[in-house]
Each structure stands twice: as structure tokens, then as C-alpha cells.
Design a protein around this motif. Structure first.
Motif, mmCIF file in Angstrom:
data_model
loop_
_atom_site.group_PDB
_atom_site.id
_atom_site.type_symbol
_atom_site.label_atom_id
_atom_site.label_comp_id
_atom_site.label_asym_id
_atom_site.label_seq_id
_atom_site.Cartn_x
_atom_site.Cartn_y
_atom_site.Cartn_z
ATOM 1 N N ALA A 99 5.685 -37.750 85.438
ATOM 2 C CA ALA A 99 5.079 -36.403 85.203
ATOM 3 C C ALA A 99 6.067 -35.395 85.199
ATOM 4 O O ALA A 99 6.254 -34.433 84.456
ATOM 5 C CB ALA A 99 4.026 -36.031 86.055
ATOM 6 N N LEU A 100 7.340 -35.559 86.081
ATOM 7 C CA LEU A 100 8.342 -34.710 86.226
ATOM 8 C C LEU A 100 9.310 -34.615 85.301
ATOM 9 O O LEU A 100 10.129 -33.796 84.892
ATOM 10 C CB LEU A 100 8.758 -34.619 87.838
ATOM 11 C CG LEU A 100 8.078 -34.155 88.758
ATOM 12 C CD1 LEU A 100 8.311 -34.671 90.023
ATOM 13 C CD2 LEU A 100 8.005 -32.678 88.893
ATOM 14 N N ALA B 193 -0.918 -37.176 88.354
ATOM 15 C CA ALA B 193 -0.075 -38.427 88.350
ATOM 16 C C ALA B 193 -0.704 -39.248 89.463
ATOM 17 O O ALA B 193 -1.571 -39.182 90.259
ATOM 18 C CB ALA B 193 1.421 -38.003 88.994
ATOM 19 N N ALA B 194 -0.643 -40.561 89.050
ATOM 20 C CA ALA B 194 -0.877 -41.881 90.112
ATOM 21 C C ALA B 194 -2.523 -41.533 90.595
ATOM 22 O O ALA B 194 -2.709 -41.810 91.469
ATOM 23 C CB ALA B 194 0.062 -41.852 91.036
ATOM 24 N N VAL B 195 -3.178 -41.444 89.329
ATOM 25 C CA VAL B 195 -4.537 -41.209 89.577
ATOM 26 C C VAL B 195 -5.119 -42.773 89.966
ATOM 27 O O VAL B 195 -5.087 -43.448 89.150
ATOM 28 C CB VAL B 195 -5.250 -40.857 88.472
ATOM 29 C CG1 VAL B 195 -6.986 -40.511 88.580
ATOM 30 C CG2 VAL B 195 -4.728 -39.365 88.132
ATOM 31 N N PRO B 196 -5.582 -42.948 91.080
ATOM 32 C CA PRO B 196 -6.258 -44.220 91.404
ATOM 33 C C PRO B 196 -7.420 -44.758 90.446
ATOM 34 O O PRO B 196 -8.056 -43.827 89.781
ATOM 35 C CB PRO B 196 -6.997 -44.265 93.023
ATOM 36 C CG PRO B 196 -6.244 -42.938 93.266
ATOM 37 C CD PRO B 196 -5.927 -41.967 92.316
ATOM 38 N N VAL C 152 -2.223 -36.958 81.862
ATOM 39 C CA VAL C 152 -2.071 -37.886 83.140
ATOM 40 C C VAL C 152 -1.085 -38.938 83.125
ATOM 41 O O VAL C 152 -1.115 -39.634 82.078
ATOM 42 C CB VAL C 152 -3.582 -38.774 83.152
ATOM 43 C CG1 VAL C 152 -3.628 -39.719 84.521
ATOM 44 C CG2 VAL C 152 -4.774 -37.870 83.289
ATOM 45 N N PHE C 153 -0.248 -39.182 84.057
ATOM 46 C CA PHE C 153 0.862 -39.839 84.186
ATOM 47 C C PHE C 153 0.806 -41.004 84.810
ATOM 48 O O PHE C 153 0.366 -40.877 86.097
ATOM 49 C CB PHE C 153 2.177 -38.955 84.213
ATOM 50 C CG PHE C 153 2.386 -38.155 83.146
ATOM 51 C CD1 PHE C 153 3.341 -38.572 82.378
ATOM 52 C CD2 PHE C 153 1.695 -37.054 83.177
ATOM 53 C CE1 PHE C 153 3.520 -37.624 81.199
ATOM 54 C CE2 PHE C 153 1.892 -35.979 82.216
ATOM 55 C CZ PHE C 153 2.768 -36.615 81.123
ATOM 56 N N ALA D 180 -0.286 -38.196 77.709
ATOM 57 C CA ALA D 180 -1.160 -39.232 78.306
ATOM 58 C C ALA D 180 -1.381 -40.636 77.519
ATOM 59 O O ALA D 180 -1.607 -41.592 78.434
ATOM 60 C CB ALA D 180 -2.426 -38.183 78.507
ATOM 61 N N ALA D 181 -1.380 -40.437 76.220
ATOM 62 C CA ALA D 181 -1.836 -41.721 75.596
ATOM 63 C C ALA D 181 -0.725 -42.651 75.659
ATOM 64 O O ALA D 181 -0.837 -43.798 75.998
ATOM 65 C CB ALA D 181 -2.008 -41.020 74.133
#
Length: 136
Positions: A109-110, A81-84, A102-103, A127-128
Motif C-alpha cells: 500500500a505504501l 492493507a492486510a485485511v483478514p 485494498v492491498f 485493488a483489482a
């Protein structure tokens, strides 16, 4: 300085990462995962919140893949989650973002903890959907 803050919840565990995930610090993440996976009552969902992650090298990626594989083997699911942006580029180049959901946020994500995917590699559909919502 790298840190992993572990937040157990009713149906999930959240790891909040801070700093640089590299060959010096990956052991901390691996140890946190070992502890989470060692218990007799495995949470079905592990969310790794990357909002404060500054950097991730190949050792960090390898650690995430290992966690994903171990969790999947036990019927659990790993979500990021929250990937920079800078870290997201690395995940994209390596294909990690295709193998692991990936969210945009840890909350998203939760959101579906009542119906997490079961076993194996999670569907890339969540993710898409996130990518479309965020305009990636």
C-alpha cells in the motif's frame, strides 16, 4: 481491547489497528484520524494496516468511510492493507473494498507513495491487481 498505533512517515501515515473495531472502539480510530487530518501539513496517503484487526461492525465501516471522505476532500488517499478474511468478507459485502484501495500488505500500500492517486475515490485498479496477485 482495541488500539490504533500511529506511524508517521515521510509521505504517508500508517495506522495499525489491533482488536475489534466496533461501536465501542470506533471513537479511537476517529480521534486518531482527526489528529492526522487536523495538521496544516496533511500527508497525501493514509494506510490503515488491518493485519491485527479481528472484527469490524457497521460503526467501524462508517468510520472508515468518513475518514475516506474527509481525506479525499483534502486531496489525500486512504488505503487498507492486510485485511483478514473475516473482515474482508464484510468489506466485500458492503462494497467498501471497491471504494477504497485494498492491498495485501502495508508495504504494498505504501509502495507508490511518490505517485498517489489525486483526490476523489481512488481507482479500483490497484485493488483489482492485488486481488489477482493474491488469488482472490
Amino acid at each position: 481491547m482495541f488500539s490504533v498505533k500511529v506511524r508517521p512517515m515521510a509521505r504517508a501515515t500508517v495506522f495499525a489497528l489491533r482488536g475489534q473495531l466496533d461501536h465501542h472502539s470506533a471513537v479511537q480510530l476517529a480521534e486518531a484520524a482527526d489528529a492526522a487530518l487536523a495538521g496544516p501539513r496533511l500527508q497525501p496517503l493514509l494506510v490503515i494496516d488491518c493485519a491485527d484487526l479481528d472484527f469490524c461492525d457497521s460503526t467501524g465501516i462508517s468510520t472508515l468511510v468518513t475518514i475516506h471522505q474527509r481525506l479525499s476532500a483534502r486531496g489525500g488517499v486512504l488505503r487498507l492493507a492486510a485485511v483478514p478474511g473475516s473482515v474482508a468478507r464484510v468489506f466485500g459485502l458492503t462494497g467498501l473494498d471497491q471504494a477504497i484501495g485494498v492491498f495485501a500488505t502495508a508495504q504494498r500500500a505504501l509502495a507508490d507513495t511518490l505517485h498517489p492517486p489525486t483526490g476523489g475515490i481512488p481507482s479500483s485498479a490497484p485493488a483489482a491487481r492485488e486481488r489477482q496477485v493474491e488469488g482472490r
